[in-house]
Design an enzyme around this catalytic site. Structure first.
Site, PDB file in Angstrom:
ATOM      1  N   PRO A   1       6.504-122.265 -53.038  1.00  0.00           N
ATOM      2  CA  PRO A   1       7.466-121.575 -53.911  1.00  0.00           C
ATOM      3  C   PRO A   1       8.867-122.127 -53.672  1.00  0.00           C
ATOM      4  O   PRO A   1       9.420-121.997 -52.587  1.00  0.00           O
ATOM      5  CB  PRO A   1       7.358-120.106 -53.474  1.00  0.00           C
ATOM      6  CG  PRO A   1       6.771-120.147 -52.106  1.00  0.00           C
ATOM      7  CD  PRO A   1       5.923-121.366 -52.031  1.00  0.00           C
TER       8      PRO A   1
ATOM      9  N   ASP B   1      11.158-124.607 -49.286  1.00  0.00           N
ATOM     10  CA  ASP B   1       9.890-123.885 -49.399  1.00  0.00           C
ATOM     11  C   ASP B   1      10.146-122.461 -48.906  1.00  0.00           C
ATOM     12  O   ASP B   1      10.341-122.234 -47.712  1.00  0.00           O
ATOM     13  CB  ASP B   1       8.828-124.584 -48.547  1.00  0.00           C
ATOM     14  CG  ASP B   1       7.452-123.949 -48.678  1.00  0.00           C
ATOM     15  OD1 ASP B   1       7.371-122.793 -49.132  1.00  0.00           O
ATOM     16  OD2 ASP B   1       6.456-124.610 -48.300  1.00  0.00           O
ATOM     17  N   HIS B   2      10.142-121.512 -49.836  1.00  0.00           N
ATOM     18  CA  HIS B   2      10.537-120.145 -49.501  1.00  0.00           C
ATOM     19  C   HIS B   2       9.527-119.436 -48.599  1.00  0.00           C
ATOM     20  O   HIS B   2       9.807-118.345 -48.083  1.00  0.00           O
ATOM     21  CB  HIS B   2      10.737-119.334 -50.790  1.00  0.00           C
ATOM     22  CG  HIS B   2      11.833-118.321 -50.701  1.00  0.00           C
ATOM     23  ND1 HIS B   2      12.518-118.049 -49.538  1.00  0.00           N
ATOM     24  CD2 HIS B   2      12.357-117.487 -51.645  1.00  0.00           C
ATOM     25  CE1 HIS B   2      13.416-117.111 -49.756  1.00  0.00           C
ATOM     26  NE2 HIS B   2      13.351-116.746 -51.030  1.00  0.00           N
ATOM     27  N   ARG B   3       8.350-120.014 -48.412  1.00  0.00           N
ATOM     28  CA  ARG B   3       7.401-119.435 -47.473  1.00  0.00           C
ATOM     29  C   ARG B   3       7.883-119.588 -46.040  1.00  0.00           C
ATOM     30  O   ARG B   3       7.544-118.786 -45.158  1.00  0.00           O
ATOM     31  CB  ARG B   3       6.030-120.110 -47.612  1.00  0.00           C
ATOM     32  CG  ARG B   3       5.358-119.940 -48.960  1.00  0.00           C
ATOM     33  CD  ARG B   3       4.089-120.768 -49.056  1.00  0.00           C
ATOM     34  NE  ARG B   3       4.351-122.184 -48.836  1.00  0.00           N
ATOM     35  CZ  ARG B   3       3.402-123.112 -48.749  1.00  0.00           C
ATOM     36  NH1 ARG B   3       2.126-122.756 -48.857  1.00  0.00           N
ATOM     37  NH2 ARG B   3       3.710-124.378 -48.564  1.00  0.00           N
TER      38      ARG B   3
ATOM     39  N   ILE C   1      11.373-121.039 -45.292  1.00  0.00           N
ATOM     40  CA  ILE C   1      12.836-121.026 -45.184  1.00  0.00           C
ATOM     41  C   ILE C   1      13.417-119.935 -46.080  1.00  0.00           C
ATOM     42  O   ILE C   1      13.180-119.918 -47.293  1.00  0.00           O
ATOM     43  CB  ILE C   1      13.416-122.400 -45.575  1.00  0.00           C
ATOM     44  CG1 ILE C   1      12.816-123.503 -44.695  1.00  0.00           C
ATOM     45  CG2 ILE C   1      14.938-122.400 -45.467  1.00  0.00           C
ATOM     46  CD1 ILE C   1      13.111-124.898 -45.167  1.00  0.00           C
TER      47      ILE C   1
END
Length: 545
Positions: free
Chosen positions: A340, A516-518, A520
């Site tokens: 994401p 990568d929002h998973r 960071i």
């Protein structure tokens, strides 16, 4: 003595290559290691060298042909060379063309017999497997591929031309299930277990007959092997995972250490067969449900007009989607739909950076090095990562762990005629500006010349893309998976900036950081950019690193 030369394995995971250009012609004398052809794989363009000193006898592929690894592409006349063992295993009667078998099995003898014309049969492993499934003698098939190579289409054509089997209980050798609309009156096939149901034939219950809908015959499906254990290279397993294929289901005849062994080509072939079978089954179901429609349906493969097909109008141009371009597309798709993405935008006062580069540019030119802004940014990023290491990570989903990379290996996105390529500069934190500039310039040149090695595009931990060199302010860069961050640089331009209550002209660098929002959080991305700004706004701070 005639020496055959097969397209070699030019890199791990590479199953085929497109022949771009021949550098020799029949009759040319060549030396060992002389480049005879250029081949484009899904990784890069590679040189194919001659394995012998000799004379070119025959070219068995044309520019533009996509050739599987292991296919004979050229033959040489070599003086004083003994025949290879494979040719000594069989002797051919000069008058009858009969082949006396050595220690090889029946299939090896068939390969040596030729397509009914004497000589060896050239066929891909997939074509040989299909021939066995359809009960076709491979030696009797006329090949339409390069150099008379037998293709899967040739095998299917040969199978169709064979006399129909009688109705006395003989089973079809291919994995085709037959559905009688007379059994349940519905005229629709039901999906049975496994892939064997994916392709069906709708019949009226009589041999050779057709139902009200005209019958539907789709291409043969491949049955799942269903093994408990399979040997395969890590790269092959990754391809299977990407394609959604259970590697234990992939059919194979190859055995290593007593276990079934599967290569990438087999995985891709099986995945393609799955897709074709599913499309054919869906089409057969739809056709059977439409009362009164006569004639067999046209499959997606036959018409080239699937549900996502693009119709070309007069004047439109098509070009193949394959090779490096297709690999780039797969990588982008995987990254975008796996990680994401969140993009953080910021502006940086780069006036001091511009001035510093101007001071050092002449000295760099004296040493034969073109100094751009990218090496400065690379050093600034390396310094900022020391304070915010979460942006120099990779997510190990299998083990459910975040891997914090100790190396500072930066990919530098390069626009080429074939698409975006990302060579990697290793150990950025331990190199000076001129060394970084020199290595980056060399890698960029290799990408644009299509001569970069596969290993020079591996091992990156963070990527920088300078779209501002072409033009543009902000973007949403796609992460170079499995990395977790990518920094985009916009064009440095003089802009009005408020400073101490006055509007002044300053050189401004727009930044676009995708993460990568998973792994960071947005706050992590913002803090990293703030640190990066400090180093860009005052490059002398880099002297402390």
């Amino acid at each position: 003595m005639v020496r055959e030369f097969k397209l070699p394995d030019v890199g791990e995971g590479v199953a085929e290559g497109e022949l771009l250009e021949w550098h020799v012609e029949p009759g040319d004398t060549v030396a060992e290691d002389q480049v005879v052809a250029d081949v484009e794989t899904d990784k890069a363009v590679v040189d194919v060298p001659s394995p012998v000193n000799g004379t070119v006898r025959e070219l068995l592929a044309e520019p533009g042909d996509v050739v599987p690894v292991g296919t004979v592409i050229i033959t040489f006349d070599v003086e004083g060379e003994a025949p290879p063992e494979s040719e000594r295993d069989a002797t051919t009667d000069a008058e009858t063309g009969a082949v006396a078998e050595g220690d090889g099995d029946a299939e090896a003898a068939a390969e040596s017999s030729g397509n009914g014309q004497g000589g060896r049969v050239f066929a891909a492993p997939s074509a040989r497997r299909l021939a066995r499934e359809l009960g076709v003698e491979i030696a009797a098939v006329d090949g339409s591929g390069p150099g008379g190579r037998v293709t899967e289409s040739d095998v299917r054509a040969a199978a169709e031309s064979q006399p129909d089997e009688s109705d006395d209980g003989k089973q079809l050798k291919s994995a085709v299930s037959r559905i009688d609309d007379g059994e349940d009156g519905s005229g629709k096939s039901s999906v049975s277990d496994g892939l064997s149901s994916a392709v069906s034939r709708v019949d009226d219950g009589e041999s050779g007959g057709s139902d009200a809908a005209g019958g539907a015959v789709a291409a043969g499906a491949v049955e799942a092997a269903g093994r408990e254990r399979t040997l395969a290279a890590p790269a092959t397993r990754q391809v299977a995972e990407d394609l959604g294929v259970d590697i234990d289901d992939v059919p194979t005849d190859e055995v290593r250490d007593g276990q079934a062994f599967v290569d990438e080509a087999a995985v891709r072939e099986y995945a393609d067969a799955q897709q074709r079978a599913q499309e054919a089954d869906a089409e057969a179901l739809a056709d059977a449900s439409e009362a009164g429609e006569a004639g067999p349906p046209t499959t997606t493969a036959e018409s080239g007009a699937g549900p996502d097909a693009v119709e070309a109008a007069e004047g439109d141009r098509r070009e193949p989607y394959r090779g490096v371009r297709k690999t780039i597309g797969r990588a982008m798709e995987r990254s975008k739909f796996t990680a994401p993405h969140v993009t953080h935008h910021e502006k940086v006062d780069a006036t001091a950076l511009v001035e510093t580069r101007e001071k050092l540019k002449a000295r760099a030119d004296d040493r034969g090095v073109k100094l751009t802004f990218v090496p400065f940014v690379m050093k600034a990023v390396a310094a900022a990562l020391d304070e915010h290491p979460v942006l120099n990570t990779q997510l190990d989903e299998d083990n459910e762990e975040i891997v914090f990379k100790s190396d500072r290996n930066f990919g530098v996105a390069v626009a080429t005629d074939a698409g975006l390529m990302v060579p990697v500069v290793d150990g950025v934190d331990g190199k000076g500006l001129l060394q970084l500039a020199s290595e980056t310039n060399e890698l960029v040149a290799k990408c644009r010349e299509r001569s970069i090695a596969r290993e020079e595009m591996q091992g990156g931990t963070f990527t920088i893309t300078n779209f501002g060199a072409i033009g543009g302010e902000y973007a949403t860069p796609i992460i170079n998976y499995p990395e977790t961050a990518i920094l985009g640089l916009g064009a440095i331009e003089e802009r009005p900036v408020a400073e101490d209550g006055e509007v002044v002209a300053r050189d401004v660098l727009p930044l676009s950081l995708s993460v990568d929002h998973r792994v960071i959080d947005g706050a992590d991305a913002a803090r990293f950019v703030e640190t990066l700004k400090e180093y860009i706004e005052d490059p002398t701070l880099l002297l402390l690193e």
